[in-house]
Design an enzyme around this catalytic site. Sequence first.
Site, PDB file in Angstrom:
ATOM      1  N   CYS A   1       0.639   8.957  -7.587  1.00 50.39           N
ATOM      2  CA  CYS A   1       1.092   9.715  -6.419  1.00 50.39           C
ATOM      3  C   CYS A   1       0.454   9.128  -5.165  1.00 50.39           C
ATOM      4  O   CYS A   1      -0.742   8.846  -5.141  1.00 50.39           O
ATOM      5  CB  CYS A   1       0.707  11.170  -6.630  1.00 50.39           C
TER       6      CYS A   1
ATOM      7  N   CYS B   1      -2.352  11.095  -3.653  1.00 50.66           N
ATOM      8  CA  CYS B   1      -3.599  10.948  -4.433  1.00 50.66           C
ATOM      9  C   CYS B   1      -4.268   9.620  -4.095  1.00 50.66           C
ATOM     10  O   CYS B   1      -5.500   9.522  -4.028  1.00 50.66           O
ATOM     11  CB  CYS B   1      -3.311  10.991  -5.932  1.00 50.66           C
TER      12      CYS B   1
ATOM     13  N   ASP C   1      17.883 -26.660   6.052  1.00 52.55           N
ATOM     14  CA  ASP C   1      17.504 -28.052   6.260  1.00 52.55           C
ATOM     15  C   ASP C   1      18.321 -28.874   5.254  1.00 52.55           C
ATOM     16  O   ASP C   1      18.626 -28.391   4.160  1.00 52.55           O
ATOM     17  CB  ASP C   1      16.004 -28.219   5.986  1.00 52.55           C
TER      18      ASP C   1
END
Length: 698
Positions: free
Chosen positions: A11, A14, A391
């Site tokens: 979480c 947390c 390129d």
Amino acid sequence: MKAYRVQGLSCSNCAAKFERNVKELPGVQDAKINFGAAKIYVNGDTTIEDLEKAGAFENLKIREEREKKVERPPFWKQKENIKVYISALLVLLSWGLSTQYGDQHLIPTVGYGAAILIGGFSLFIKGLKNLSRLSFDMNTLMTIAIIGAAIIGEWGEGATVVILFAISEALERYSMDKARHSIASLMDIAPNEALVRRSGKELMVSVEDIQIGDTMIVKPGQKLAMDGVVTKGISTLNQAAITGESVPVTKVVEDEVFAGTLNEEGLLEVKVTKRVEDTTLSKIIHLVEEAQAERAPSQAFVDKFAKYYTPAIVIIALLIATIPPLLFNADWSTWVYEGLAVLVVGCPCALVVSTPVAIVTAIGNAARKGVLIKGGIHLEEVGALKAIAFDKTGTLTKGVPTVTNLVTFGGIEDELLAITAAIENGSQHPLATSIVREAETNNVNFSSIQVNNFQSITGKGVKAVVNNEIYYVGSPTLFSELHQTIDKNLNSQIEQLQNEGKTVMILGTAKEIQLLIAVADEIRDSSIKVISSLNDLGINTVMLTGDNQMTAYTIGKQVGVSGIEANLLPEDKLNFIKKFRNDHNSVAMVGDGVNDAPALAASTVGVAMGGAGTDTALETADIALMSDDLSKLPYTIKLSRKALQIIKQNITFSLAIKLLALLLVVPGWLTLWIAIFADMGATLLVTLNSLRLLRVKE
């Protein structure tokens, strides 16, 4: 800063709390949490025991960064889930007793109370601590709602909310672990020890103890533990873990090899060139984990929104609970109940988790396919691209030009080639390398020729003194400037070669032209298909090259790009990218990460080719295609667009379901059951929706 891995971090709230707790530990100057990678970086002196104390509120387990993960028991056997089973059983028993004795009877009430205490004990501890600090997060809202339900006599619904919330958290842990698995599995690719020859003896050595210069012996069927260079043997290596290439690559003496690749056939002896923490695989893991900590724009928006959203929900719930009884003489019990339900439905879980799970999953999936995306912001930007500049040399073409024509004017071909090769031997340009290779192939001796005053003429060629005469090797443009004009017959020969898609170089002096050298660079097998795929995706494709207009046009037409820019010096490429960004807003530049560094930096997204073994590409680019393969580019765009789509779906859905549930307050239909299902359902659905990104294929 020292890094530690954190187990059990599911979480984001947390994670933030754990970071704050670690910062308060004695001896710690600073700490930074990486929620996506489940790591914490600590600046200062501390121990694993102290860190685990700081994470005790969530029963977090800490280990050293390179220490093997302690296998957790199966999901259904985990200790935190056993409490849910006991609570659920108590609720079912109490529900059965309530049908016999009635809802308000002491026996079912005690049963519901026991279920609330067992299933929600850790929740209440967190919630009450937060409440004492006036910190309103998910735990605080749930604690108020459940205690409030008990006070107004809704014990059954309070107990059910505890169980559903616990189930929601358990499934969130499971989903987050699954999302992180794509990176965790990368860490297990390379072996932890290798067979090394030291002082004539062969012994198994831990990778931490292997030194640069050690000889590693790799038998068929074994994985390489370290990066190095082959010193003996020939074999094919499966490099899929590093580059995403499914086709094995043949390796011979002096070829570079990478940790985590599988030796399929022959016995190889490899000289170790990097310490274990510096291997390409280690760098990939480190960069991907850092990328997961980078906040994407949508995540920054969600975090900012959630900061104001949660207190707003508390105020709304308070108003719903008090205004109808105070102003309209409504029933206190009914509207306090509705207010508590609003607190539950208002939990921002789904909203907060909507973006990070999608970002972690997408970046992990890309890493396993050989695409290194260095942050959530770059993941989002790729999906918004309107144009891509390529390129030419080494990107759309193989970058290994070969000499196709030599045209002399009055001199001996081998002698003129020897002079050219002697001059170009001091240059690192691919065209110069092709001339040196041509001389070596034809056994032309150029090493004995004395070259003095070698000087590079930026974007045009080189000059040097040979046999007391100044020679120039360069483009027709250089000789047009030197001679003011070029003979018509010679000019037509140059144009004919250029029309064939070849680059023409000239050897001569300030007075005469002596040798024409035509060089061609093969187009990559994947270029035509990739450009076609990008055009189909509605992306404007442009090729940038220092080559002349005719050569550029021929190759550009073959490849299928929608725009061609030729005769560009390095600063011209940079200026073009700046202009291109003004025209298209979101632009990517694809190059080799070395010569194109300024243009890569100026683009919205810099994409480097061949990141494996190329430190510059890994460091300078926003995205590195680990294999020298353009075909990963359409996949990356598809993945990014899917991630953007899923993030938008998640945010929209998580807010819409809350709004819908809140509207049920008006007729008084919102119950705690509906509230927790709305919250839990939204969290699970956005998490499962994010995990769909694991299924995006090339």
